[in-house]
Design an enzyme around this catalytic site. Structure first.
Site, PDB file in Angstrom:
ATOM      1  N   HIS A 151     -13.166   7.687  -2.747  1.00 58.60           N
ATOM      2  CA  HIS A 151     -14.249   7.398  -1.808  1.00 58.60           C
ATOM      3  C   HIS A 151     -13.736   6.461  -0.713  1.00 58.60           C
ATOM      4  O   HIS A 151     -13.345   5.329  -0.995  1.00 58.60           O
ATOM      5  CB  HIS A 151     -15.396   6.730  -2.572  1.00 58.60           C
TER       6      HIS A 151
ATOM      7  N   HIS B 251     -12.134   3.249  -2.884  1.00 56.96           N
ATOM      8  CA  HIS B 251     -12.253   3.048  -4.322  1.00 56.96           C
ATOM      9  C   HIS B 251     -12.379   4.414  -4.991  1.00 56.96           C
ATOM     10  O   HIS B 251     -12.510   5.445  -4.320  1.00 56.96           O
ATOM     11  CB  HIS B 251     -13.452   2.147  -4.680  1.00 56.96           C
TER      12      HIS B 251
ATOM     13  N   LYS C   9      27.779  21.538  -3.816  1.00 55.11           N
ATOM     14  CA  LYS C   9      28.055  20.385  -4.685  1.00 55.11           C
ATOM     15  C   LYS C   9      27.878  19.116  -3.878  1.00 55.11           C
ATOM     16  O   LYS C   9      28.523  18.929  -2.836  1.00 55.11           O
ATOM     17  CB  LYS C   9      29.473  20.468  -5.246  1.00 55.11           C
TER      18      LYS C   9
ATOM     19  N   GLU D  40      31.623  18.682  -0.798  1.00 54.91           N
ATOM     20  CA  GLU D  40      32.589  18.566  -1.879  1.00 54.91           C
ATOM     21  C   GLU D  40      32.967  19.919  -2.473  1.00 54.91           C
ATOM     22  O   GLU D  40      34.065  20.090  -3.002  1.00 54.91           O
ATOM     23  CB  GLU D  40      32.046  17.649  -2.973  1.00 54.91           C
TER      24      GLU D  40
END
Length: 490
Positions: free
Chosen positions: A48, A59, A200, A344
């Site tokens: 709300h 809240h 990788k 890599e």
């Protein structure tokens, strides 16, 4: 909270008194209507937003179906998703059952004016309901498991989750010794169409457990490394309430979006008060490449291709994390693209392969663009010139097939002065060599031996015939690996 109404009393009288059905979009049943008879098993949590000055106040309202109405509590900070945390819950008037599906605008000036959305909804089961305790089991997208609501002396209530987060995980994934599946070094597969391919990533492996909106990151060794990467804490917010276990890599990206393992070094083993500033200055990214469980369903035995498709179906990504791309077939093209972009290498995964925790098997193959090797530091040699009085080079080894630590070379490049100072504080001296067998005299002449409990990584040219690494260069510490697991990675 359980109220004792006089016989014949209208449970919705207070609700109607506060609302004008001509002005509010909320459901307002006519007075005198009989209450519907449900199964006392529906719950809803509504978020709300109420305008307040130039901002707004937020809240949450928890509502449980009971005796033909929704018993309601206002929860200022939302129901807790983590176990053991008490949150304030203020009893409010009973609401009609139709309110369980309400979302929309309440006109300004009306009671509770503002915007209402459904934060969570589902079924619940009652374990206990009396004046002192309301104990229920939720089955929602965000609220799962066992909760208790209980009164305080001032008339307000608290709500607390009772069961641990791990209770929501499939049994195999809740174990403390969970370790990720590993890839075997090798070449691109010949039967290309039976494999999937991923790039990788040059980072640190981490398995993420998201349960009840709470994130835990575990390293390859099983250590909890959550505190090291606070910038990843918003990861659960992108999952729309799903509980998941995912496998991935924590990486530091450079300006071109490529992983920079050296930049990650400054974060890998930091846990002190400096971490939040480091996270803000140079945040890491979590790249996800496998889905191991979702909402309590164990996916370990499902094929890799299905796990990847279900990961993508979550459509969950954020500024600091996301699912990595994968490709069915086309391994040579993917490998070439990785090489061109300075990555890599690639990892090939059989499309029909299950996920085997802790296993390094032939179903996953890593194909590197450049050679790296994990090593165990067993000593150092004093420096000269600018490095006089400190470490000049590190002596390292790997374990052979019989588990013996054998000398594999020394490395004196790839360090910054800060790295060398840090390393000296992490090495613990001993009086004898930790390596098995005879070492070259030029090494032993001035070596300072240390306990073999620090793992690092080096880049290198080739392995020589006598088991040494040619032209090694230091890449950094690997505190995600145990020394005894360090073996030759051809």
């Amino acid at each position: 909270m359980p109220t004792r109404r006089p016989p014949g009393a209208d449970p919705l009288a207070e609700y109607r008194r506060k609302r004008d059905p001509a002005r509010t979009a909320e459901p307002v049943p006519a007075e005198g209507q009989p209450l519907p008879r449900g199964e006392d098993d529906t719950f809803v949590v509504q978020e709300h937003h109420t305008p307040r000055g130039r901002g707004e106040r937020v809240h949450w309202d928890l509502r449980l179906e009971r005796d033909g109405v929704l018993k309601s509590w206002a929860v200022p900070k939302s129901p807790p998703l983590e176990p053991g945390v008490n949150r304030l819950a203020v009893p409010t008037e009973d609401h009609p059952l139709e309110y369980a599906s309400f979302a929309g605008e309440i006109a300004a000036g009306e009671y509770g004016g503002g915007h209402v959305t459904i934060w969570d909804a589902g079924r619940y089961a009652t374990e206990k309901w009396d004046d002192r305790h309301v104990i229920v089991h939720f089955e929602g997208r965000r609220l799962h498991g066992r909760y208790v609501l209980f009164p305080l002396s001032d008339g307000t209530w608290n709500i607390k989750r009772l069961d641990p987060a791990e209770a929501l995980l499939p049994p195999r994934l809740a174990r403390e010794d969970f370790t990720p599946m590993l890839a075997t070094p090798g070449e691109l597969p010949a039967d290309d169409d039976r494999w999937g391919y991923e790039f990788k990533w040059d980072g640190v492996r981490a398995v993420a457990f998201v349960t009840g909106g709470r994130l835990q990151l575990r390293s390859r060794k099983g250590d909890d490394i959550t505190v090291r990467y606070p910038e990843l804490q918003r990861l659960p917010d992108t999952l729309a309430g799903h509980d998941v276990v995912v496998d991935g890599e924590v990486v530091a990206l450079d300006e071109q979006g490529r992983p920079d393992f050296g930049a990650l070094q400054n974060r890998m083993h930091r846990t002190g008060p400096e971490v939040p500033k480091m996270a803000a200055d140079k945040p890491v990214t979590y790249l996800v490449f496998d889905l191991l469980a979702v909402d309590g369903e164990d996916l370990l035995d499902r094929p890799y291709a299905e796990r990847r498709e279900r990961l993508e179906a979550l459509e969950a990504s954020g500024h600091r994390w996301g699912a990595t791309p994968w490709f069915a077939g086309g391994g040579r093209t993917i490998a070439a693209a990785g090489l061109e972009n300075g990555l890599e290498g690639v990892v090939a995964k059989r499309l029909d392969s299950p996920y085997r925790p802790g296993v390094r098997g032939p179903e996953w193959v890593k194909v590197k663009n450049f050679r790296t090797q994990s090593v165990v530091v067993g000593g150092w040699r004093p420096g000269k010139g600018r490095r006089a009085g400190g470490i000049g080079s590190l002596l390292f080894g790997v374990h052979d097939d019989e588990g013996r630590l054998v000398y594999a070379g020394h490395v004196g490049t790839g360090f910054t002065d800060a790295h060398l100072r840090e390393l000296k504080g992490l090495l613990h001296r001993r009086t004898t060599s930790p390596f098995d067998g005879t070492l070259p005299r030029e090494v032993t002449r001035d070596a300072v031996w240390v306990e073999p409990d620090l793992v690092g990584e080096v880049a290198y040219g080739v392995w020589t015939a006598d088991g040494r690494l040619r032209h090694p260069s230091w890449r950094g510490i690997r505190d995600d690996l145990d020394p005894e697991d360090v073996v030759v990675e051809w």
